[in-house]
Design a protein around this motif. Structure first.
Motif, mmCIF file in Angstrom:
data_model
loop_
_atom_site.group_PDB
_atom_site.id
_atom_site.type_symbol
_atom_site.label_atom_id
_atom_site.label_comp_id
_atom_site.label_asym_id
_atom_site.label_seq_id
_atom_site.Cartn_x
_atom_site.Cartn_y
_atom_site.Cartn_z
ATOM 1 N N THR A 1 4.279 -11.770 -19.521
ATOM 2 C CA THR A 1 5.566 -12.478 -19.488
ATOM 3 C C THR A 1 6.222 -12.474 -20.866
ATOM 4 O OG1 THR A 1 4.685 -13.927 -17.766
ATOM 5 C CG2 THR A 1 6.662 -14.683 -18.911
ATOM 6 N N VAL A 2 5.421 -12.776 -21.905
ATOM 7 C CA VAL A 2 5.944 -12.810 -23.281
ATOM 8 C C VAL A 2 6.467 -11.425 -23.676
ATOM 9 C CG1 VAL A 2 5.320 -13.116 -25.720
ATOM 10 C CG2 VAL A 2 4.457 -14.721 -24.008
ATOM 11 N N ARG A 3 5.720 -10.387 -23.305
ATOM 12 C CA ARG A 3 6.122 -9.020 -23.644
ATOM 13 C C ARG A 3 7.497 -8.690 -23.050
ATOM 14 N NH1 ARG A 3 6.071 -3.589 -22.366
ATOM 15 N NH2 ARG A 3 5.106 -2.249 -23.951
ATOM 16 N N ALA A 4 7.695 -9.058 -21.785
ATOM 17 C CA ALA A 4 8.984 -8.800 -21.130
ATOM 18 C C ALA A 4 10.110 -9.538 -21.860
ATOM 19 C CB ALA A 4 8.915 -9.227 -19.671
ATOM 20 N N GLU A 5 9.834 -10.778 -22.302
ATOM 21 C CA GLU A 5 10.844 -11.566 -23.020
ATOM 22 C C GLU A 5 11.192 -10.911 -24.362
ATOM 23 O OE1 GLU A 5 9.263 -15.494 -23.356
ATOM 24 O OE2 GLU A 5 9.487 -15.934 -21.208
ATOM 25 N N LEU A 6 10.170 -10.428 -25.065
ATOM 26 C CA LEU A 6 10.418 -9.795 -26.369
ATOM 27 C C LEU A 6 11.238 -8.516 -26.213
ATOM 28 C CD1 LEU A 6 6.907 -10.236 -28.064
ATOM 29 C CD2 LEU A 6 8.985 -11.574 -28.489
ATOM 30 N N LEU A 7 10.918 -7.735 -25.186
ATOM 31 C CA LEU A 7 11.697 -6.510 -24.945
ATOM 32 C C LEU A 7 13.141 -6.846 -24.595
ATOM 33 C CD1 LEU A 7 9.212 -4.211 -22.978
ATOM 34 C CD2 LEU A 7 10.274 -3.718 -25.195
ATOM 35 N N GLU A 8 13.330 -7.930 -23.880
ATOM 36 C CA GLU A 8 14.685 -8.368 -23.521
ATOM 37 C C GLU A 8 15.480 -8.724 -24.783
ATOM 38 O OE1 GLU A 8 17.950 -8.801 -21.693
ATOM 39 O OE2 GLU A 8 16.180 -8.090 -20.583
ATOM 40 N N VAL A 9 14.832 -9.432 -25.722
ATOM 41 C CA VAL A 9 15.492 -9.760 -27.000
ATOM 42 C C VAL A 9 15.870 -8.479 -27.737
ATOM 43 C CG1 VAL A 9 15.184 -10.820 -29.279
ATOM 44 C CG2 VAL A 9 14.329 -12.004 -27.251
ATOM 45 N N ASP B 1 19.683 -13.962 -52.029
ATOM 46 C CA ASP B 1 19.549 -14.548 -53.374
ATOM 47 C C ASP B 1 19.954 -16.018 -53.417
ATOM 48 O OD1 ASP B 1 18.656 -12.147 -54.278
ATOM 49 O OD2 ASP B 1 20.599 -11.466 -55.041
ATOM 50 N N ASP B 2 20.765 -16.465 -52.446
ATOM 51 C CA ASP B 2 21.192 -17.871 -52.407
ATOM 52 C C ASP B 2 20.269 -18.740 -51.559
ATOM 53 O OD1 ASP B 2 23.464 -17.274 -53.959
ATOM 54 O OD2 ASP B 2 24.520 -16.559 -52.170
ATOM 55 N N GLY B 3 19.228 -18.131 -50.999
ATOM 56 C CA GLY B 3 18.301 -18.910 -50.174
ATOM 57 C C GLY B 3 18.725 -19.019 -48.721
ATOM 58 N N ASN B 4 19.785 -18.308 -48.337
ATOM 59 C CA ASN B 4 20.192 -18.272 -46.930
ATOM 60 C C ASN B 4 19.481 -17.113 -46.234
ATOM 61 O OD1 ASN B 4 22.154 -20.372 -47.291
ATOM 62 N ND2 ASN B 4 23.450 -18.856 -48.319
ATOM 63 N N LEU B 5 19.515 -17.114 -44.886
ATOM 64 C CA LEU B 5 18.890 -16.020 -44.149
ATOM 65 C C LEU B 5 19.585 -14.703 -44.472
ATOM 66 C CD1 LEU B 5 18.245 -17.433 -40.546
ATOM 67 C CD2 LEU B 5 16.535 -16.880 -42.276
ATOM 68 N N SER B 6 18.793 -13.690 -44.777
ATOM 69 C CA SER B 6 19.333 -12.355 -45.011
ATOM 70 C C SER B 6 19.602 -11.681 -43.666
ATOM 71 C CB SER B 6 18.315 -11.522 -45.798
ATOM 72 O OG SER B 6 17.149 -11.340 -44.998
ATOM 73 N N GLU B 7 20.073 -10.442 -43.724
ATOM 74 C CA GLU B 7 20.297 -9.692 -42.486
ATOM 75 C C GLU B 7 18.985 -9.557 -41.694
ATOM 76 O OE1 GLU B 7 22.455 -5.543 -41.710
ATOM 77 O OE2 GLU B 7 23.284 -6.629 -43.428
ATOM 78 N N VAL B 8 17.914 -9.220 -42.427
ATOM 79 C CA VAL B 8 16.596 -9.110 -41.791
ATOM 80 C C VAL B 8 16.153 -10.468 -41.244
ATOM 81 C CG1 VAL B 8 14.140 -8.646 -42.206
ATOM 82 C CG2 VAL B 8 15.860 -7.139 -43.197
ATOM 83 N N GLY B 9 16.389 -11.514 -42.022
ATOM 84 C CA GLY B 9 16.012 -12.869 -41.601
ATOM 85 C C GLY B 9 16.718 -13.312 -40.327
ATOM 86 N N ILE B 10 17.986 -12.922 -40.202
ATOM 87 C CA ILE B 10 18.753 -13.279 -38.988
ATOM 88 C C ILE B 10 18.151 -12.580 -37.768
ATOM 89 C CG2 ILE B 10 20.994 -13.006 -37.837
ATOM 90 C CD1 ILE B 10 22.258 -13.408 -40.695
ATOM 91 N N ILE B 11 17.790 -11.289 -37.927
ATOM 92 C CA ILE B 11 17.159 -10.561 -36.807
ATOM 93 C C ILE B 11 15.802 -11.187 -36.479
ATOM 94 C CG2 ILE B 11 16.257 -8.331 -36.030
ATOM 95 C CD1 ILE B 11 18.311 -7.003 -37.927
ATOM 96 N N MET B 12 15.004 -11.529 -37.529
ATOM 97 C CA MET B 12 13.692 -12.162 -37.312
ATOM 98 C C MET B 12 13.836 -13.456 -36.509
ATOM 99 S SD MET B 12 12.000 -11.508 -41.080
ATOM 100 C CE MET B 12 10.795 -12.819 -40.955
ATOM 101 N N SER B 13 14.889 -14.217 -36.810
ATOM 102 C CA SER B 13 15.069 -15.523 -36.163
ATOM 103 C C SER B 13 15.402 -15.406 -34.675
ATOM 104 C CB SER B 13 16.170 -16.327 -36.872
ATOM 105 O OG SER B 13 17.449 -15.758 -36.614
ATOM 106 N N GLU B 14 15.765 -14.210 -34.214
ATOM 107 C CA GLU B 14 16.050 -14.004 -32.791
ATOM 108 C C GLU B 14 14.770 -14.035 -31.944
ATOM 109 O OE1 GLU B 14 18.883 -13.593 -31.154
ATOM 110 O OE2 GLU B 14 20.296 -13.473 -32.823
ATOM 111 N N PHE B 15 13.622 -13.774 -32.587
ATOM 112 C CA PHE B 15 12.364 -13.678 -31.845
ATOM 113 C C PHE B 15 11.608 -15.010 -31.868
ATOM 114 C CE2 PHE B 15 13.249 -9.314 -33.136
ATOM 115 C CZ PHE B 15 13.037 -8.638 -31.946
ATOM 116 N N PRO B 16 11.036 -15.412 -30.716
ATOM 117 C CA PRO B 16 10.249 -16.651 -30.669
ATOM 118 C C PRO B 16 8.832 -16.411 -31.199
ATOM 119 C CG PRO B 16 10.303 -15.651 -28.491
ATOM 120 C CD PRO B 16 11.132 -14.768 -29.386
ATOM 121 N N LEU B 17 8.759 -15.918 -32.444
ATOM 122 C CA LEU B 17 7.488 -15.539 -33.058
ATOM 123 C C LEU B 17 7.411 -16.106 -34.466
ATOM 124 C CD1 LEU B 17 7.611 -11.700 -32.212
ATOM 125 C CD2 LEU B 17 6.277 -13.438 -30.972
#
Length: 264
Positions: free
Chosen positions: A134-142, A20-36
């Motif tokens: 290669t990308v798939r292996a990286e995503l699974l590692e994350v 609600d404050d415009g900061n990353l939510s819990e879901v947003g923090i997890i999303m930010s872990e992926f290079p996608l």
């Protein structure tokens, strides 16, 4: 541009990536872990809930790597088209990409020298497919690092196809279009622009009689080149209301498509 920035923030808000404050939510923090991109990251996270992680990781890798389809030379076109058709999946282009990745991985096993020959025969690019691996292996590692559950592969079952659709809609509910006249004129629900399916779309590569899907989810839209929707798969409109009610019942601009959804 300020408009683009505001649109990006609005999209993140719809994806539940902001609090609600415009900061990353819990879901947003997890999303930010992926290079996608955010929509693909959200779909990948949703795949944990819908038990289709193996398939979504392969799809995310294929969508991130460059387009695997090569332009066909005329003298080879017919033979390659037939082989490509064998890899087409009835549920749409997203599923076809998983099919191609799986076929390449199985073909490649212990036969590195055969990669390029197999790709040539099917009109796909070997570099893009190797990069996807290669990308798939990286995503699974994350996913392992942040301890997200990875469900076992189930590609090919009806239940799995439905779960992949659910995961895709969870991330891409803003990228939906409806065929307004049954002849391939697709109106995008978010901004009412009319577009068409790209020539490489699996629905157009099938032998006649072709059936164009009435509702599609698409990966990208290119207005600058040819006004086309790229990587599209059929969806059932009621799934939009089930999986993204906040947007489709409250925030979608008035349109015929909205009226149809409200009736479901």
């Amino acid at each position: 541009a300020p408009e683009s920035l505001m649109q990006a923030l609005e999209d993140l808000d719809y994806l539940a990536a902001l609090d609600d404050d415009g900061n990353l939510s819990e879901v947003g923090i997890i999303m930010s872990e992926f290079p996608l991109d955010p929509q693909l990251a959200k779909a990948l996270i949703a795949s944990c809930e819908f038990d289709c992680v193996e398939e979504m990781v392969s799809l995310a890798a294929m969508l991130t790597a460059s387009s695997c389809f090569l332009p066909l030379s005329t003298h080879l076109e017919e033979a390659v088209t037939l082989r490509r058709r064998a890899l087409l999946h009835p549920s749409g282009d997203h599923f076809t990409l998983i099919n191609i990745f799986n076929a390449f991985q199985q073909r490649e096993h212990g036969q590195d020298a055969g990669d390029e020959g197999w790709c040539r025969k099917h009109g796909v690019g070997v570099e893009g497919l190797r990069l996807a691996g290669t990308v798939r292996a990286e995503l699974l590692e994350v996913m392992r690092r942040i301890e997200l559950p990875v469900s076992p592969p189930a590609f090919g079952s009806d239940a799995n196809a439905l779960n992949i659709q659910r995961a895709l809609i969870s991330g891409y509910f803003l990228k939906v279009a409806r065929d307004v006249d049954g002849s391939g004129n697709y109106v995008m629900l978010t901004h009412k622009h009319v577009a068409h399916l790209a020539p490489a779309c699996g629905y157009l590569l099938r032998p006649p009689p072709r059936r164009l899907p009435p509702w599609v989810l698409y990966h990208e839209f290119t207005i600058s080149q040819d006004n086309c929707l790229r990587v599209v798969s059929e969806i059932q409109p009621q799934m939009l209301v089930e999986l993204a009610p906040q947007y489709y019942l409250s925030n979608l601009p008035p349109s015929e498509g909205r009226d149809l959804l409200m009736e479901l």
